[in-house]
Write a protein that holds these residues in place. Structure first.
Motif, PDB file in Angstrom:
ATOM      1  N   PRO A   1     -15.663 -33.834   2.722  1.00  0.00           N
ATOM      2  CA  PRO A   1     -14.973 -33.215   3.865  1.00  0.00           C
ATOM      3  C   PRO A   1     -13.507 -32.969   3.543  1.00  0.00           C
ATOM      4  O   PRO A   1     -12.838 -33.829   2.958  1.00  0.00           O
ATOM      5  CB  PRO A   1     -15.139 -34.250   4.980  1.00  0.00           C
ATOM      6  CG  PRO A   1     -16.337 -35.057   4.595  1.00  0.00           C
ATOM      7  CD  PRO A   1     -16.323 -35.104   3.090  1.00  0.00           C
ATOM      8  N   LEU A   2     -13.013 -31.801   3.918  1.00  0.00           N
ATOM      9  CA  LEU A   2     -11.633 -31.436   3.624  1.00  0.00           C
ATOM     10  C   LEU A   2     -10.682 -32.147   4.581  1.00  0.00           C
ATOM     11  O   LEU A   2     -10.840 -32.061   5.803  1.00  0.00           O
ATOM     12  CB  LEU A   2     -11.460 -29.921   3.744  1.00  0.00           C
ATOM     13  CG  LEU A   2     -10.062 -29.366   3.467  1.00  0.00           C
ATOM     14  CD1 LEU A   2      -9.647 -29.661   2.036  1.00  0.00           C
ATOM     15  CD2 LEU A   2     -10.028 -27.868   3.723  1.00  0.00           C
ATOM     16  N   ALA A   3      -9.693 -32.858   4.016  1.00  0.00           N
ATOM     17  CA  ALA A   3      -8.750 -33.617   4.833  1.00  0.00           C
ATOM     18  C   ALA A   3      -7.336 -33.072   4.781  1.00  0.00           C
ATOM     19  O   ALA A   3      -6.522 -33.389   5.643  1.00  0.00           O
ATOM     20  CB  ALA A   3      -8.746 -35.088   4.412  1.00  0.00           C
ATOM     21  N   GLY A   4      -7.015 -32.252   3.762  1.00  0.00           N
ATOM     22  CA  GLY A   4      -5.645 -31.747   3.689  1.00  0.00           C
ATOM     23  C   GLY A   4      -5.474 -30.739   2.574  1.00  0.00           C
ATOM     24  O   GLY A   4      -6.229 -30.733   1.599  1.00  0.00           O
ATOM     25  N   ILE A   5      -4.482 -29.865   2.746  1.00  0.00           N
ATOM     26  CA  ILE A   5      -4.155 -28.860   1.738  1.00  0.00           C
ATOM     27  C   ILE A   5      -2.656 -28.920   1.467  1.00  0.00           C
ATOM     28  O   ILE A   5      -1.840 -28.915   2.390  1.00  0.00           O
ATOM     29  CB  ILE A   5      -4.537 -27.440   2.211  1.00  0.00           C
ATOM     30  CG1 ILE A   5      -6.042 -27.351   2.461  1.00  0.00           C
ATOM     31  CG2 ILE A   5      -4.123 -26.394   1.170  1.00  0.00           C
ATOM     32  CD1 ILE A   5      -6.477 -25.996   3.016  1.00  0.00           C
ATOM     33  N   PHE A   6      -2.316 -28.988   0.185  1.00  0.00           N
ATOM     34  CA  PHE A   6      -0.925 -28.972  -0.245  1.00  0.00           C
ATOM     35  C   PHE A   6      -0.688 -27.691  -1.038  1.00  0.00           C
ATOM     36  O   PHE A   6      -1.499 -27.312  -1.876  1.00  0.00           O
ATOM     37  CB  PHE A   6      -0.632 -30.188  -1.129  1.00  0.00           C
ATOM     38  CG  PHE A   6      -0.843 -31.507  -0.435  1.00  0.00           C
ATOM     39  CD1 PHE A   6       0.215 -32.166   0.168  1.00  0.00           C
ATOM     40  CD2 PHE A   6      -2.104 -32.082  -0.387  1.00  0.00           C
ATOM     41  CE1 PHE A   6       0.017 -33.381   0.812  1.00  0.00           C
ATOM     42  CE2 PHE A   6      -2.311 -33.300   0.251  1.00  0.00           C
ATOM     43  CZ  PHE A   6      -1.252 -33.952   0.854  1.00  0.00           C
ATOM     44  N   LEU A   7       0.417 -27.016  -0.771  1.00  0.00           N
ATOM     45  CA  LEU A   7       0.765 -25.778  -1.471  1.00  0.00           C
ATOM     46  C   LEU A   7       1.816 -26.112  -2.523  1.00  0.00           C
ATOM     47  O   LEU A   7       2.941 -26.498  -2.194  1.00  0.00           O
ATOM     48  CB  LEU A   7       1.290 -24.733  -0.477  1.00  0.00           C
ATOM     49  CG  LEU A   7       0.362 -24.444   0.705  1.00  0.00           C
ATOM     50  CD1 LEU A   7       0.965 -23.362   1.607  1.00  0.00           C
ATOM     51  CD2 LEU A   7      -1.012 -24.024   0.231  1.00  0.00           C
ATOM     52  N   LEU A   8       1.436 -25.972  -3.785  1.00  0.00           N
ATOM     53  CA  LEU A   8       2.305 -26.394  -4.883  1.00  0.00           C
ATOM     54  C   LEU A   8       3.477 -25.434  -5.084  1.00  0.00           C
ATOM     55  O   LEU A   8       3.332 -24.223  -4.988  1.00  0.00           O
ATOM     56  CB  LEU A   8       1.504 -26.478  -6.182  1.00  0.00           C
ATOM     57  CG  LEU A   8       0.425 -27.553  -6.259  1.00  0.00           C
ATOM     58  CD1 LEU A   8      -0.299 -27.462  -7.595  1.00  0.00           C
ATOM     59  CD2 LEU A   8       1.014 -28.937  -6.076  1.00  0.00           C
ATOM     60  N   LYS A   9       4.620 -26.025  -5.379  1.00  0.00           N
ATOM     61  CA  LYS A   9       5.815 -25.244  -5.689  1.00  0.00           C
ATOM     62  C   LYS A   9       6.693 -26.086  -6.608  1.00  0.00           C
ATOM     63  O   LYS A   9       6.887 -27.281  -6.382  1.00  0.00           O
ATOM     64  CB  LYS A   9       6.586 -24.911  -4.402  1.00  0.00           C
ATOM     65  CG  LYS A   9       7.816 -24.045  -4.624  1.00  0.00           C
ATOM     66  CD  LYS A   9       8.504 -23.738  -3.298  1.00  0.00           C
ATOM     67  CE  LYS A   9       9.747 -22.875  -3.494  1.00  0.00           C
ATOM     68  NZ  LYS A   9      10.428 -22.597  -2.210  1.00  0.00           N
ATOM     69  N   HIS A  10       7.200 -25.456  -7.668  1.00  0.00           N
ATOM     70  CA  HIS A  10       8.050 -26.184  -8.606  1.00  0.00           C
ATOM     71  C   HIS A  10       9.350 -26.626  -7.916  1.00  0.00           C
ATOM     72  O   HIS A  10       9.905 -25.915  -7.081  1.00  0.00           O
ATOM     73  CB  HIS A  10       8.394 -25.304  -9.807  1.00  0.00           C
ATOM     74  CG  HIS A  10       7.232 -25.063 -10.720  1.00  0.00           C
ATOM     75  ND1 HIS A  10       6.724 -26.035 -11.548  1.00  0.00           N
ATOM     76  CD2 HIS A  10       6.466 -23.963 -10.925  1.00  0.00           C
ATOM     77  CE1 HIS A  10       5.706 -25.546 -12.226  1.00  0.00           C
ATOM     78  NE2 HIS A  10       5.520 -24.283 -11.863  1.00  0.00           N
ATOM     79  N   GLY A  11       9.808 -27.809  -8.275  1.00  0.00           N
ATOM     80  CA  GLY A  11      11.051 -28.315  -7.700  1.00  0.00           C
ATOM     81  C   GLY A  11      11.652 -29.369  -8.598  1.00  0.00           C
ATOM     82  O   GLY A  11      11.051 -29.802  -9.582  1.00  0.00           O
ATOM     83  N   LYS A  12      12.863 -29.811  -8.285  1.00  0.00           N
ATOM     84  CA  LYS A  12      13.557 -30.816  -9.087  1.00  0.00           C
ATOM     85  C   LYS A  12      13.205 -32.234  -8.664  1.00  0.00           C
ATOM     86  O   LYS A  12      13.583 -33.196  -9.337  1.00  0.00           O
ATOM     87  CB  LYS A  12      15.068 -30.603  -8.984  1.00  0.00           C
ATOM     88  CG  LYS A  12      15.535 -29.276  -9.574  1.00  0.00           C
ATOM     89  CD  LYS A  12      17.042 -29.130  -9.491  1.00  0.00           C
ATOM     90  CE  LYS A  12      17.499 -27.817 -10.121  1.00  0.00           C
ATOM     91  NZ  LYS A  12      18.971 -27.660 -10.044  1.00  0.00           N
ATOM     92  N   ALA A  13      12.512 -32.371  -7.547  1.00  0.00           N
ATOM     93  CA  ALA A  13      12.129 -33.700  -7.061  1.00  0.00           C
ATOM     94  C   ALA A  13      10.774 -33.592  -6.379  1.00  0.00           C
ATOM     95  O   ALA A  13      10.354 -32.505  -5.975  1.00  0.00           O
ATOM     96  CB  ALA A  13      13.172 -34.235  -6.083  1.00  0.00           C
TER      97      ALA A  13
END
Length: 280
Positions: free
Chosen positions: A232-244
């Motif tokens: 079951p799907l519980a969450g979606i994160f959208l990746l983005k490059h960053g310094k932290a």
């Protein structure tokens, strides 16, 4: 997706069997004397026997090694410019793979508009092995992804550019365009043994029994992670490059807007694109 070369390598499909991807049975039939082979070993966990679940989601694919169809005269509805083209004729799609330098297509597929039935024509010179009894099944990238995209369009589902992991029985996706870091992040998760990886490149999401379920696929990225598991799907994160390392919550509308470029959508066919957009 990493391609594997070598006509004499690969995995044989079991007699009367096929593939099972995203909880969808892809039933494959071929000439009686022919054996079917998939060249990419990442498909091995996705092989299925002849005992498909009755009444479950199903795509029927019939393979032809003879009877090459006459090509359509209509202009292509969509043309990648270097590999495959799609024609729309009545209630059917015709897709043909003709990489640059090829004098004729390597295969032609005829799909019903809802992608539930497929006729797949293989050019013998390109797909039949020297033993003349084994056919290298072209039902791999890009055809299988195109088929799944159109099948999901009308059945509350989507194919996402995302890595996926199952933690404590729940699936979490890490979506991103090419170069966003899906494979790198997947390797970090795998090294940390954070959970069971589904994929480092593409994940299917479907509405199942009133909820959303995420499925691993054979379409791996550079980390070669491909699992048939689901949760079951519980969450979606959208990746983005960053310094932290940082997590920022997104409002649903903003999240959907950000996700659209990461979803496989047949923009050339508004009737198929609209339900996917609504699902996102």
């Amino acid at each position: 997706m990493r391609q594997h070369s070598g006509k004499l390598r690969g995995i044989l499909l079991p007699p009367g069997g096929g593939l099972r991807i995203g909880g969808i049975e892809i039933a494959i039939s071929a000439p009686v004397t022919a054996r079917l082979r998939v060249s990419n070993p990442l498909y091995r966990p996705f092989l299925s026997g002849s005992g498909a679940v009755a009444g479950g989601p199903r795509i029927s694919v019939r393979v032809f090694a003879q009877g090459w169809p006459k090509l359509l005269d209509e202009a292509a509805t969509f043309d990648t410019g270097d590999s495959w083209t799609l024609h729309r004729h009545g209630d059917r799609y015709w897709i043909q793979l003709a990489p640059a330098g090829c004098s004729a297509p390597l295969w032609i597929a005829r799909l019903e508009r809802d992608a539930s039935r497929v006729a797949l024509y293989c050019r013998p010179a390109a797909n039949v092995a020297p033993d003349r009894e084994t056919i290298d099944l072209p039902l791999v990238y890009p055809l299988d992804q195109l088929l799944m995209m159109h099948y999901l369009a009308r059945r509350r589902g989507m194919l996402a550019h995302a890595a996926g992991i199952v933690i404590a029985g729940k699936a979490y996706l890490f979506a991103g365009v090419s170069g966003a870091g899906k494979s790198t992040f997947s390797l970090l998760l795998a090294a940390a043994r954070a959970g069971r990886m589904l994929s480092d490149e593409r994940v299917i999401v479907r509405a199942v029994r009133g909820g959303l379920t995420a499925f691993g696929t054979p379409w791996a990225g550079t980390a070669n992670i491909a699992s048939p598991a689901s949760a079951p799907l519980a969450g979606i994160f959208l990746l983005k490059h960053g310094k932290a390392n940082r997590i920022e919550p997104l409002e649903p509308v903003a999240a959907a807007d950000r996700m659209l470029p990461m979803i496989s959508i047949p923009w050339y066919d508004p009737d198929a694109a609209a339900p996917i957009i609504a699902f996102v």
